[in-house]
Design a protein around this motif. Sequence first.
Motif, PDB file in Angstrom:
ATOM      1  N   ARG A   1       0.844  -1.192   0.000  1.00 13.63           N
ATOM      2  CA  ARG A   1       0.000   0.000   0.000  1.00 13.63           C
ATOM      3  C   ARG A   1       0.875   1.237   0.000  1.00 13.63           C
ATOM      4  N   LEU A   2       0.502   2.196  -0.827  1.00 16.73           N
ATOM      5  CA  LEU A   2       1.257   3.439  -0.927  1.00 16.73           C
ATOM      6  C   LEU A   2       0.690   4.425   0.085  1.00 16.73           C
ATOM      7  N   VAL A   3       1.115   4.251   1.326  1.00 23.77           N
ATOM      8  CA  VAL A   3       0.658   5.087   2.430  1.00 23.77           C
ATOM      9  C   VAL A   3       1.861   5.419   3.310  1.00 23.77           C
ATOM     10  N   GLU A   4       1.710   6.443   4.139  1.00 24.68           N
ATOM     11  CA  GLU A   4       2.837   6.870   4.961  1.00 24.68           C
ATOM     12  C   GLU A   4       3.219   5.818   5.999  1.00 24.68           C
ATOM     13  N   GLN A   5       2.259   5.015   6.440  1.00 23.06           N
ATOM     14  CA  GLN A   5       2.599   3.938   7.383  1.00 23.06           C
ATOM     15  C   GLN A   5       3.710   3.054   6.825  1.00 23.06           C
ATOM     16  N   LYS A   6       3.692   2.849   5.507  1.00 19.82           N
ATOM     17  CA  LYS A   6       4.681   1.979   4.864  1.00 19.82           C
ATOM     18  C   LYS A   6       5.989   2.700   4.560  1.00 19.82           C
ATOM     19  N   GLY A   7       6.068   3.992   4.910  1.00 16.02           N
ATOM     20  CA  GLY A   7       7.312   4.727   4.713  1.00 16.02           C
ATOM     21  C   GLY A   7       7.583   5.139   3.279  1.00 16.02           C
ATOM     22  N   ILE A   8       6.529   5.190   2.443  1.00 16.35           N
ATOM     23  CA  ILE A   8       6.733   5.561   1.041  1.00 16.35           C
ATOM     24  C   ILE A   8       7.218   7.000   0.927  1.00 16.35           C
ATOM     25  N   ASP A   9       6.778   7.859   1.835  1.00 14.15           N
ATOM     26  CA  ASP A   9       7.256   9.251   1.809  1.00 14.15           C
ATOM     27  C   ASP A   9       8.759   9.317   2.082  1.00 14.15           C
ATOM     28  N   LEU A  10       9.277   8.414   2.922  1.00 14.84           N
ATOM     29  CA  LEU A  10      10.720   8.371   3.166  1.00 14.84           C
ATOM     30  C   LEU A  10      11.463   8.008   1.881  1.00 14.84           C
ATOM     31  N   LEU A  11      10.912   7.056   1.154  1.00 22.63           N
ATOM     32  CA  LEU A  11      11.515   6.650  -0.111  1.00 22.63           C
ATOM     33  C   LEU A  11      11.483   7.796  -1.121  1.00 22.63           C
ATOM     34  N   LEU A  12      10.366   8.503  -1.180  1.00 21.33           N
ATOM     35  CA  LEU A  12      10.269   9.641  -2.097  1.00 21.33           C
ATOM     36  C   LEU A  12      11.296  10.716  -1.742  1.00 21.33           C
ATOM     37  N   ASP A  13      11.508  10.924  -0.454  1.00 23.86           N
ATOM     38  CA  ASP A  13      12.460  11.950  -0.023  1.00 23.86           C
ATOM     39  C   ASP A  13      13.885  11.660  -0.494  1.00 23.86           C
ATOM     40  N   ILE A  14      14.235  10.382  -0.604  1.00 25.29           N
ATOM     41  CA  ILE A  14      15.608  10.053  -0.991  1.00 25.29           C
ATOM     42  C   ILE A  14      15.737   9.718  -2.470  1.00 25.29           C
ATOM     43  N   LEU A  15      14.644   9.744  -3.227  1.00 23.66           N
ATOM     44  CA  LEU A  15      14.715   9.303  -4.623  1.00 23.66           C
ATOM     45  C   LEU A  15      15.754  10.062  -5.449  1.00 23.66           C
ATOM     46  N   PRO A  16      15.806  11.401  -5.373  1.00 25.19           N
ATOM     47  CA  PRO A  16      16.822  12.086  -6.185  1.00 25.19           C
ATOM     48  C   PRO A  16      18.239  11.602  -5.883  1.00 25.19           C
ATOM     49  N   GLU A  17      18.530  11.415  -4.600  1.00 22.38           N
ATOM     50  CA  GLU A  17      19.858  10.912  -4.222  1.00 22.38           C
ATOM     51  C   GLU A  17      20.017   9.460  -4.632  1.00 22.38           C
ATOM     52  N   LEU A  18      18.964   8.661  -4.460  1.00 19.91           N
ATOM     53  CA  LEU A  18      19.016   7.243  -4.793  1.00 19.91           C
ATOM     54  C   LEU A  18      19.274   7.040  -6.277  1.00 19.91           C
ATOM     55  N   MET A  19      18.667   7.877  -7.100  1.00 17.74           N
ATOM     56  CA  MET A  19      18.810   7.731  -8.543  1.00 17.74           C
ATOM     57  C   MET A  19      20.209   8.112  -9.027  1.00 17.74           C
ATOM     58  N   ARG A  20      21.033   8.655  -8.155  1.00 18.93           N
ATOM     59  CA  ARG A  20      22.436   8.902  -8.509  1.00 18.93           C
ATOM     60  C   ARG A  20      23.277   7.641  -8.343  1.00 18.93           C
ATOM     61  N   ARG A  21      22.739   6.636  -7.661  1.00 23.29           N
ATOM     62  CA  ARG A  21      23.451   5.382  -7.489  1.00 23.29           C
ATOM     63  C   ARG A  21      23.195   4.457  -8.672  1.00 23.29           C
ATOM     64  N   PRO A  22      24.114   3.539  -8.944  1.00 19.34           N
ATOM     65  CA  PRO A  22      23.913   2.578 -10.029  1.00 19.34           C
ATOM     66  C   PRO A  22      22.945   1.474  -9.607  1.00 19.34           C
ATOM     67  N   LEU A  23      21.656   1.727  -9.803  1.00 17.77           N
ATOM     68  CA  LEU A  23      20.639   0.756  -9.406  1.00 17.77           C
ATOM     69  C   LEU A  23      19.359   0.993 -10.194  1.00 17.77           C
ATOM     70  N   GLN A  24      18.445   0.055 -10.077  1.00 15.58           N
ATOM     71  CA  GLN A  24      17.088   0.192 -10.608  1.00 15.58           C
ATOM     72  C   GLN A  24      16.105  -0.031  -9.465  1.00 15.58           C
ATOM     73  N   LEU A  25      14.893   0.510  -9.635  1.00 17.99           N
ATOM     74  CA  LEU A  25      13.864   0.410  -8.602  1.00 17.99           C
ATOM     75  C   LEU A  25      12.527   0.157  -9.265  1.00 17.99           C
ATOM     76  N   VAL A  26      11.769  -0.828  -8.751  1.00 15.74           N
ATOM     77  CA  VAL A  26      10.412  -1.082  -9.241  1.00 15.74           C
ATOM     78  C   VAL A  26       9.449  -1.068  -8.062  1.00 15.74           C
ATOM     79  N   LEU A  27       8.257  -0.527  -8.311  1.00 15.28           N
ATOM     80  CA  LEU A  27       7.232  -0.439  -7.271  1.00 15.28           C
ATOM     81  C   LEU A  27       5.889  -0.889  -7.817  1.00 15.28           C
ATOM     82  N   LEU A  28       5.146  -1.598  -6.975  1.00 14.01           N
ATOM     83  CA  LEU A  28       3.798  -2.062  -7.295  1.00 14.01           C
ATOM     84  C   LEU A  28       2.899  -1.765  -6.107  1.00 14.01           C
ATOM     85  N   GLY A  29       1.805  -1.029  -6.336  1.00 13.45           N
ATOM     86  CA  GLY A  29       0.889  -0.758  -5.241  1.00 13.45           C
ATOM     87  C   GLY A  29      -0.046   0.384  -5.564  1.00 13.45           C
ATOM     88  N   SER A  30      -0.922   0.680  -4.623  1.00 14.57           N
ATOM     89  CA  SER A  30      -1.847   1.798  -4.746  1.00 14.57           C
ATOM     90  C   SER A  30      -2.131   2.319  -3.350  1.00 14.57           C
TER      91      SER A  30
END
Length: 272
Positions: free
Chosen positions: A88-117
């Motif tokens: 579930r894409l809700v704050e309980q699951k910490g998705i906002d924490l992931l969004l906060d680090i996405l710009p920095e995360l995307m500077r690393r050599p990695l891929q990310l996939v997400l499934l949810g609503s």
Amino acid sequence: MSPTYAREIRTPEFGCGLDGLLNARAEALTGILNGADYTQWDPASDPLLRHHFSAARRQGKAANKAVLQEAFGLPRDAHLPLLAHVGRLVEQKGIDLLLDILPELMRRPLQLVLLGSGQKKLEDALRAAQAAYPHRLGLHIGYDEPLAHLIEAGADAFLMPSRFEPCGLNQIYSLRYGTLPIVRRTGGLADTVVDADADALALGTATGFVFDAATPAALLAAIDRALALFRRPSAWIGVMQTAMAQDYSWARSAQRYLDLYRSLSPAGGPSP
């Protein structure tokens, strides 16, 4: 739903006003983990996978990774670490924490996939991020059972930065599929994942990566530890094999319920 959550709900932070009552009845409070149905969630026999694998025969995991990358329109690259999240894409699951680090995360050599609503603002933010990083980030809004199984089978690591988690199942599935969980130390996550610190790596007991604070910085630091271990293939495979050997089946959980019921039975009373 887990021993740690049974303790957490006795605190003001998690008790929702019932912590006083729960502390007064603490001797009657027991936490037992949920179990996984390994007839449906086992990479050696998963009916929704084309490529099966096991701890002893890991080739199918690489094949699933390639299929997963193709399913999300990402470049096929066996050497890039592929991180995933299903839920579930809700704050309980910490998705906002992931969004906060996405710009920095995307500077690393990695891929990310997400499934949810879930919450529209989080869905919209993830859509915007996917548009910004189309070759690095794959997104499916909604739920798709075969895709969920493919994600568990094909990803290298699974993100669960939950603020609270009574038990959690995806980290249990991830362990079975050798997809190392990156989790916050709370509820059932704390009870099922052993952090890959120096001691656990030396002992061969590590099964994932655990962090404490519900902050973007703590999540990013845990991911960086996972990326560092990924660059050491033999060490990563060792943790994978330990993770895949864990037993969080319903048979184990059911036995704990039976033990509890028997402990409550009057002396000489019938066994359940």
